[in-house]
Design a protein around this motif. Structure first.
Motif, PDB file in Angstrom:
ATOM      1  N   VAL A 180       2.431 -13.764 -11.781  1.00  0.00           N
ATOM      2  CA  VAL A 180       2.219 -14.542 -10.560  1.00  0.00           C
ATOM      3  C   VAL A 180       2.601 -15.986 -10.871  1.00  0.00           C
ATOM      4  CG1 VAL A 180       0.507 -15.425  -8.928  1.00  0.00           C
ATOM      5  CG2 VAL A 180       0.421 -13.032  -9.654  1.00  0.00           C
ATOM      6  N   GLU A 181       3.407 -16.579 -10.015  1.00  0.00           N
ATOM      7  CA  GLU A 181       3.859 -17.960 -10.217  1.00  0.00           C
ATOM      8  C   GLU A 181       3.178 -18.884  -9.219  1.00  0.00           C
ATOM      9  OE1 GLU A 181       8.012 -20.395 -10.906  1.00  0.00           O
ATOM     10  OE2 GLU A 181       7.996 -18.789  -9.418  1.00  0.00           O
ATOM     11  N   LEU A 182       2.713 -20.028  -9.717  1.00  0.00           N
ATOM     12  CA  LEU A 182       2.122 -21.066  -8.876  1.00  0.00           C
ATOM     13  C   LEU A 182       3.096 -22.228  -8.782  1.00  0.00           C
ATOM     14  CD1 LEU A 182      -0.293 -22.370  -7.356  1.00  0.00           C
ATOM     15  CD2 LEU A 182      -1.098 -23.207  -9.585  1.00  0.00           C
ATOM     16  N   ASP A 183       3.460 -22.594  -7.553  1.00  0.00           N
ATOM     17  CA  ASP A 183       4.298 -23.775  -7.358  1.00  0.00           C
ATOM     18  C   ASP A 183       3.782 -24.549  -6.145  1.00  0.00           C
ATOM     19  OD1 ASP A 183       5.219 -22.484  -5.054  1.00  0.00           O
ATOM     20  OD2 ASP A 183       7.110 -21.865  -5.941  1.00  0.00           O
ATOM     21  N   ALA A 184       4.526 -25.548  -5.711  1.00  0.00           N
ATOM     22  CA  ALA A 184       4.083 -26.406  -4.624  1.00  0.00           C
ATOM     23  C   ALA A 184       3.920 -25.657  -3.304  1.00  0.00           C
ATOM     24  CB  ALA A 184       5.067 -27.560  -4.441  1.00  0.00           C
ATOM     25  N   HIS A 185       4.536 -24.477  -3.203  1.00  0.00           N
ATOM     26  CA  HIS A 185       4.472 -23.705  -1.971  1.00  0.00           C
ATOM     27  C   HIS A 185       3.398 -22.635  -2.007  1.00  0.00           C
ATOM     28  CE1 HIS A 185       8.144 -25.705  -0.752  1.00  0.00           C
ATOM     29  NE2 HIS A 185       8.699 -25.368  -1.904  1.00  0.00           N
ATOM     30  N   ASP A 199     -12.017 -27.017   0.738  1.00  0.00           N
ATOM     31  CA  ASP A 199     -11.991 -26.213   1.961  1.00  0.00           C
ATOM     32  C   ASP A 199     -11.695 -24.777   1.579  1.00  0.00           C
ATOM     33  OD1 ASP A 199     -12.168 -28.376   4.067  1.00  0.00           O
ATOM     34  OD2 ASP A 199     -10.343 -29.019   3.045  1.00  0.00           O
ATOM     35  N   GLY A 200     -12.110 -23.843   2.437  1.00  0.00           N
ATOM     36  CA  GLY A 200     -11.861 -22.435   2.178  1.00  0.00           C
ATOM     37  C   GLY A 200     -12.900 -21.837   1.246  1.00  0.00           C
ATOM     38  N   ARG A 201     -12.673 -20.588   0.861  1.00  0.00           N
ATOM     39  CA  ARG A 201     -13.633 -19.864   0.026  1.00  0.00           C
ATOM     40  C   ARG A 201     -12.909 -19.046  -1.043  1.00  0.00           C
ATOM     41  NH1 ARG A 201     -17.900 -16.376   3.160  1.00  0.00           N
ATOM     42  NH2 ARG A 201     -18.697 -16.333   1.027  1.00  0.00           N
ATOM     43  N   VAL A 202     -13.636 -18.808  -2.149  1.00  0.00           N
ATOM     44  CA  VAL A 202     -13.174 -17.913  -3.201  1.00  0.00           C
ATOM     45  C   VAL A 202     -14.110 -16.718  -3.222  1.00  0.00           C
ATOM     46  CG1 VAL A 202     -12.672 -17.623  -5.647  1.00  0.00           C
ATOM     47  CG2 VAL A 202     -12.275 -19.840  -4.556  1.00  0.00           C
ATOM     48  N   HIS A 203     -13.574 -15.532  -3.012  1.00  0.00           N
ATOM     49  CA  HIS A 203     -14.373 -14.310  -3.017  1.00  0.00           C
ATOM     50  C   HIS A 203     -14.208 -13.619  -4.363  1.00  0.00           C
ATOM     51  CE1 HIS A 203     -14.968 -14.671   1.349  1.00  0.00           C
ATOM     52  NE2 HIS A 203     -13.679 -14.978   1.405  1.00  0.00           N
ATOM     53  N   ARG A 204     -15.348 -13.374  -5.037  1.00  0.00           N
ATOM     54  CA  ARG A 204     -15.330 -12.719  -6.348  1.00  0.00           C
ATOM     55  C   ARG A 204     -16.027 -11.376  -6.246  1.00  0.00           C
ATOM     56  NH1 ARG A 204     -17.238 -17.602  -6.623  1.00  0.00           N
ATOM     57  NH2 ARG A 204     -15.878 -19.255  -7.390  1.00  0.00           N
ATOM     58  N   SER A 241      -8.337 -25.115  -0.295  1.00  0.00           N
ATOM     59  CA  SER A 241      -7.727 -26.428  -0.513  1.00  0.00           C
ATOM     60  C   SER A 241      -8.552 -27.171  -1.563  1.00  0.00           C
ATOM     61  CB  SER A 241      -7.688 -27.242   0.787  1.00  0.00           C
ATOM     62  OG  SER A 241      -6.866 -26.614   1.753  1.00  0.00           O
ATOM     63  N   TYR A 242      -7.850 -27.939  -2.401  1.00  0.00           N
ATOM     64  CA  TYR A 242      -8.535 -28.714  -3.434  1.00  0.00           C
ATOM     65  C   TYR A 242      -7.809 -30.030  -3.627  1.00  0.00           C
ATOM     66  CZ  TYR A 242     -10.862 -29.932  -7.800  1.00  0.00           C
ATOM     67  OH  TYR A 242     -11.591 -30.577  -8.750  1.00  0.00           O
ATOM     68  N   ARG A 243      -8.586 -31.108  -3.658  1.00  0.00           N
ATOM     69  CA  ARG A 243      -8.021 -32.446  -3.836  1.00  0.00           C
ATOM     70  C   ARG A 243      -8.478 -33.031  -5.168  1.00  0.00           C
ATOM     71  NH1 ARG A 243      -9.009 -31.898   1.569  1.00  0.00           N
ATOM     72  NH2 ARG A 243     -11.203 -32.437   1.350  1.00  0.00           N
ATOM     73  N   LEU A 244      -7.568 -33.763  -5.802  1.00  0.00           N
ATOM     74  CA  LEU A 244      -7.875 -34.434  -7.054  1.00  0.00           C
ATOM     75  C   LEU A 244      -8.801 -35.619  -6.815  1.00  0.00           C
ATOM     76  CD1 LEU A 244      -4.281 -34.353  -8.579  1.00  0.00           C
ATOM     77  CD2 LEU A 244      -6.186 -32.805  -9.083  1.00  0.00           C
ATOM     78  N   ALA A 245      -9.277 -36.205  -7.912  1.00  0.00           N
ATOM     79  CA  ALA A 245     -10.240 -37.299  -7.796  1.00  0.00           C
ATOM     80  C   ALA A 245      -9.676 -38.480  -7.023  1.00  0.00           C
ATOM     81  CB  ALA A 245     -10.687 -37.743  -9.189  1.00  0.00           C
ATOM     82  N   ASP A 246      -8.357 -38.700  -7.083  1.00  0.00           N
ATOM     83  CA  ASP A 246      -7.754 -39.824  -6.368  1.00  0.00           C
ATOM     84  C   ASP A 246      -7.407 -39.474  -4.925  1.00  0.00           C
ATOM     85  OD1 ASP A 246      -5.622 -38.133  -6.668  1.00  0.00           O
ATOM     86  OD2 ASP A 246      -4.429 -39.463  -7.925  1.00  0.00           O
ATOM     87  N   GLY A 247      -7.793 -38.262  -4.495  1.00  0.00           N
ATOM     88  CA  GLY A 247      -7.573 -37.873  -3.112  1.00  0.00           C
ATOM     89  C   GLY A 247      -6.296 -37.096  -2.854  1.00  0.00           C
ATOM     90  N   ARG A 248      -5.429 -36.993  -3.864  1.00  0.00           N
ATOM     91  CA  ARG A 248      -4.171 -36.260  -3.676  1.00  0.00           C
ATOM     92  C   ARG A 248      -4.450 -34.765  -3.588  1.00  0.00           C
ATOM     93  NH1 ARG A 248      -0.852 -36.429  -8.079  1.00  0.00           N
ATOM     94  NH2 ARG A 248      -2.553 -37.181  -9.385  1.00  0.00           N
ATOM     95  N   PRO A 249      -3.806 -34.057  -2.657  1.00  0.00           N
ATOM     96  CA  PRO A 249      -4.021 -32.611  -2.550  1.00  0.00           C
ATOM     97  C   PRO A 249      -3.305 -31.865  -3.669  1.00  0.00           C
ATOM     98  CG  PRO A 249      -2.393 -33.338  -0.941  1.00  0.00           C
ATOM     99  CD  PRO A 249      -2.915 -34.584  -1.599  1.00  0.00           C
ATOM    100  N   LEU A 250      -4.038 -30.962  -4.323  1.00  0.00           N
ATOM    101  CA  LEU A 250      -3.437 -30.108  -5.341  1.00  0.00           C
ATOM    102  C   LEU A 250      -3.060 -28.761  -4.732  1.00  0.00           C
ATOM    103  CD1 LEU A 250      -2.667 -29.850  -8.322  1.00  0.00           C
ATOM    104  CD2 LEU A 250      -4.973 -28.965  -8.757  1.00  0.00           C
ATOM    105  N   PHE A 251      -3.981 -28.199  -3.929  1.00  0.00           N
ATOM    106  CA  PHE A 251      -3.720 -26.973  -3.171  1.00  0.00           C
ATOM    107  C   PHE A 251      -4.047 -27.243  -1.712  1.00  0.00           C
ATOM    108  CE2 PHE A 251      -5.790 -25.314  -7.172  1.00  0.00           C
ATOM    109  CZ  PHE A 251      -4.598 -25.111  -7.847  1.00  0.00           C
ATOM    110  N   SER A 252      -3.330 -26.608  -0.834  1.00  0.00           N
ATOM    111  CA  SER A 252      -3.617 -26.705   0.590  1.00  0.00           C
ATOM    112  C   SER A 252      -3.452 -25.334   1.224  1.00  0.00           C
ATOM    113  CB  SER A 252      -2.690 -27.717   1.287  1.00  0.00           C
ATOM    114  OG  SER A 252      -2.906 -29.028   0.795  1.00  0.00           O
ATOM    115  N   ASP A 253      -4.532 -24.855   1.841  1.00  0.00           N
ATOM    116  CA  ASP A 253      -4.486 -23.599   2.602  1.00  0.00           C
ATOM    117  C   ASP A 253      -3.934 -22.456   1.758  1.00  0.00           C
ATOM    118  OD1 ASP A 253      -5.118 -22.335   4.982  1.00  0.00           O
ATOM    119  OD2 ASP A 253      -3.078 -22.432   5.720  1.00  0.00           O
ATOM    120  N   LEU A 254      -4.460 -22.311   0.532  1.00  0.00           N
ATOM    121  CA  LEU A 254      -3.964 -21.322  -0.422  1.00  0.00           C
ATOM    122  C   LEU A 254      -4.705 -20.001  -0.227  1.00  0.00           C
ATOM    123  CD1 LEU A 254      -1.982 -21.115  -2.830  1.00  0.00           C
ATOM    124  CD2 LEU A 254      -3.890 -21.707  -4.327  1.00  0.00           C
TER     125      LEU A 254
END
Length: 277
Positions: A209-214, A59-64, A12-25
């Motif tokens: 791969v397509e990224l959208d709101a879902h 929130d969450g983790r990125v595995h590289r 999950s990632y939130r913008l500076a104003d607190g709006r969520p950009l990604f959630s549980d991705l």
């Protein structure tokens, strides 16, 4: 070559104003040439920086698995030096300090195993037919748009990275240099993720791969396969919507007819009651 992967685990990632950009991705990128598409503002560039470790998720983790080289959206004219444009400015500076007598552990850690970095850059520039007198310390603003992209890509090749992430790499390139970019990327042996609106570039990809709101959605095949599949999905969705609307109209019509029959029965009953009286 060892198979490397990039995996998002409930990110999950939130913008500076607190709006969520990604959630549980959650998603795993395979080490093949992959085009990342999506509407403007969907968060593709932020996702690229998260995958490369330039940003941390809320929130969450990125595995590289393996080393990741991120080439951000190229500006023009490019800023900084040629070495910085190649993405190895820090390594070159540390190497220069060591050659001047530095024993700082941070410099040695920065250089790592890339003691021949200058030589590898020169080899790449020669293969790309860049000017023979090109120097890592000279201003990058002297380069043309095509030369700037070639220099930026040379850093990825010289780094020995396992993953290359490109953000709109064909910006500021004419047709000749775009074709040259396509040819260069076909020679890349590691994992590749290209964020682009350039259909010519996306046609070179093994999958889209397509990224959208879902979230993220994988489509096998290059751009045309993606475009055909999305068109079929939209057609199916439109047919499903029309079917739902037709059912709704039928239900409304049935309810209206039932109500009319009930009113007729009630009127007939009232009339028969009056006649009986």
């Amino acid at each position: 070559m060892t198979s490397h992967s990039l995996t998002l685990d409930r990110v999950s990632y939130r913008l500076a104003d607190g709006r969520p950009l990604f959630s549980d991705l959650s998603f795993s990128f395979e080490p093949v040439a992959t085009g990342l598409v999506g509407a403007n503002g969907a968060g593709k560039s932020v996702l690229a920086r998260l995958l490369a470790g330039k940003l941390s998720p809320d929130d969450g983790r990125v595995h590289r698995s393996g080393q990741v080289f991120l080439l951000p959206t190229p500006g023009y004219p490019p800023r900084g030096t040629v070495g910085e444009l190649a993405g190895v400015g820090a390594e070159l500076a540390a190497l220069a300090r060591i050659e001047a007598g530095s024993i700082d552990e941070a410099d040695f850690a920065c250089v790592g195993d890339h003691w021949d970095l200058r030589e590898r850059l020169q080899q790449q520039w020669q293969a790309m037919q860049l000017p023979a007198d090109l120097d890592p310390a000279q201003p990058a603003s002297r380069l043309s748009g095509g030369q700037a992209m070639q220099v930026a890509l040379s850093g990825a090749w010289a780094s020995g990275a396992d993953w290359l992430i490109l953000d709109e790499p064909s910006n500021h390139l004419d047709a000749r240099h775009r074709h040259q970019l396509y040819v260069q990327l076909q020679q890349w042996q590691g994992g590749l993720l290209a964020i682009s609106h350039d259909r010519g570039l996306l046609a070179q990809m093994a999958q889209i791969v397509e990224l959208d709101a879902h979230g993220l959605h994988r489509y096998g095949g290059p751009w045309q396969h993606y475009a055909d599949t999305r068109a079929a999905e939209r057609e199916a969705a439109a047919a499903q919507l029309e079917h739902a609307r037709a059912q709704h109209r039928q239900q409304q019509r049935s309810a209206r007819e039932q109500n009319e029959r009930q009113q007729q029965r009630q009127a007939r009953g009232n009339r028969e009651a009056r006649e009986a009286n």
